[in-house]
Design a protein around this motif. Structure first.
Motif: not given
Length: 421
Positions: A30-37, A271-278, A312-313, A318-322
């Motif tokens: 899924h990640i590679a389908a959206r961005y060059p990895v 815990v100080g998280l600020s970005r991503g899927v958790v 569908g999410l 989404i993690a790659a977008d962030l």
């Protein structure tokens, strides 16, 4: 070794670790389908190389080598972001993101989520409702300390690795002998996709009855936490608390409970998280939800795949977008249910044959994870590595998914030559 199959000047999204194809293949695809990895891995499989724009063979435990490799990518193509979907690499990903000035969590927050004892300390300091564990070491006296802690807590307890997620294998103990046995079982954590080094020790907490859920959160910034879905965890067998499956219902009634979102957001901030899927694990007790664990990356055990099938999410995308500072799409496109069941052996021995007697449109996948010739252990010594198969099904509601999982289990078979070492 560096291999680049693309020519464009587009910066690459660095992904740390391909992982086991059965458990992580969907995420990388899924990640590679959206961005060059640009995939960094010691020995990337052919399947992972096929979907990646570039591959770098590097030992992810050798920090200097990894930083040097990512530096070469930055000089040649540019780094759009750094991402991992494997818990054992979240600290390295955070350090890389910080060094190369791309979006990500701070190294300290990643460390807190890797070390569940530290995470629970931060939650306690913030007065957040959680299940606070005691800590037993992993040296020779560790088992004795585990028995002492278990006795002090009274009643049944749960022992689990200090490092790694709960999917690495918790174990329930009802008395001193089981606590000692459980300590030995969980002190060497394992998860599908590879072993993981880190601070040792075993966490011991009072067992609290109630459904276990995973809250899949999208952290857009320190003050904005979006609950994307809730996963329900199934367990079976006593005293083991081994996980036998998960279910995601797009219309799960717990999503309407405002306490869930507030508690998850408070934990993320603590815990100080600020970005991503958790992934925030909770137990729904009679006194309300209590946090048992928090992870700084996608949940394991195919849970993000279930979220995709049910809502569908696309959590990997989404993690790659962030990670690349893009705006993710957080609008569900469907409302269904999806579930996974993990099959375990009933006897200890070598697998000699497997078979499946079912085909259906709702059976999204059936994968044998133990093949003829492999050795598996039955309860009470079974672990995640002894899973014999997994099945993913879809349905319109939780009841239909459960019935379909049961049907799959009844119509699949495995022959094990018992007693062979």
């Amino acid at each position: 070794m560096f291999s680049d199959r693309t020519c464009p000047d587009t910066p690459l999204l660095v992904v740390l670790g391909a992982g086991d194809r059965v458990y992580y293949g969907y995420a990388l695809q899924h990640i590679a389908a959206r961005y060059p990895v640009a995939l960094l891995d010691e020995k990337p499989g052919e399947w992972a190389c096929d979907v990646s724009a570039a591959t770098v063979e590097v030992d992810l435990a050798a920090d200097e080598d990894v930083f040097r490799a990512v530096g070469a990518i930055a000089a040649d193509r540019g780094v759009a972001g750094v991402l991992t979907y494997q818990d054992q690499h979240v600290e390295l990903a955070a350090r890389l993101a910080d060094f190369f000035r791309v979006p990500g969590n701070t190294p300290s927050s990643a460390t807190a989520c890797r070390d569940q004892h530290l995470a629970q300390s931060l939650l306690t300091a913030a007065d957040i409702l959680s299940i606070t564990p005691a800590l037993a070491g992993d040296a020779g006296a560790g088992a004795d300390a585990a028995v002492e802690h278990a006795s002090a807590l009274g009643g049944p307890v749960v022992l689990k690795p200090r490092i790694l997620s709960g999917h690495a294998g918790g174990h329930r103990a009802r008395h001193s002998r089981e606590a000692r046995e459980a300590f030995v079982t969980v002190r060497n954590p394992y998860q599908p996709g590879g072993q993981c080094a880190g601070t040792g020790g075993v966490l011991i907490e009072a067992y609290i009855d109630g459904p276990e859920i995973g809250v899949e959160c999208v952290v857009l910034d320190p003050d904005t936490v979006h609950v994307a879905a809730v996963s329900r965890t199934f367990t079976r067998d006593q005293p083991s608390a081994r996980e036998s499956g998960h279910l995601v219902d797009a219309a799960d009634p717990v999503l309407r409970d405002p306490r869930i979102g507030r508690l998850a957001a408070s934990a993320v901030a603590a815990v100080g998280l600020s970005r991503g899927v958790v992934h925030v694990q909770m137990r729904l007790t009679h006194q309300g939800p209590r946090i048992t664990e928090i992870g700084a990356t996608l949940a394991g055990d195919l849970i993000p795949h279930l979220v995709h099938l049910a809502t569908g999410l696309n959590l990997p995308q989404i993690a790659a977008d962030l990670a690349t500072d893009a705006d993710p799409d957080l609008v569900p496109s469907q409302s269904r249910c999806a579930a996974v069941r993990f099959l375990y052996p009933s006897v200890t021995g070598h697998v000699t044959a497997v078979h499946c007697g079912i085909q259906a449109a709702w059976l999204e996948r059936l994968v044998w994870t133990a093949l003829p010739g492999e050795h598996v252990c039955a309860s009470p010594n079974t672990s995640i590595r002894d899973r014999t198969a997994l099945a993913v099904v879809t349905g319109g509601d939780p009841s239909s998914c459960r019935k379909r999982l049961q049907l799959v289990e009844e119509r699949t078979g495995i022959h094990i030559q018992a007693g062979t070492a």
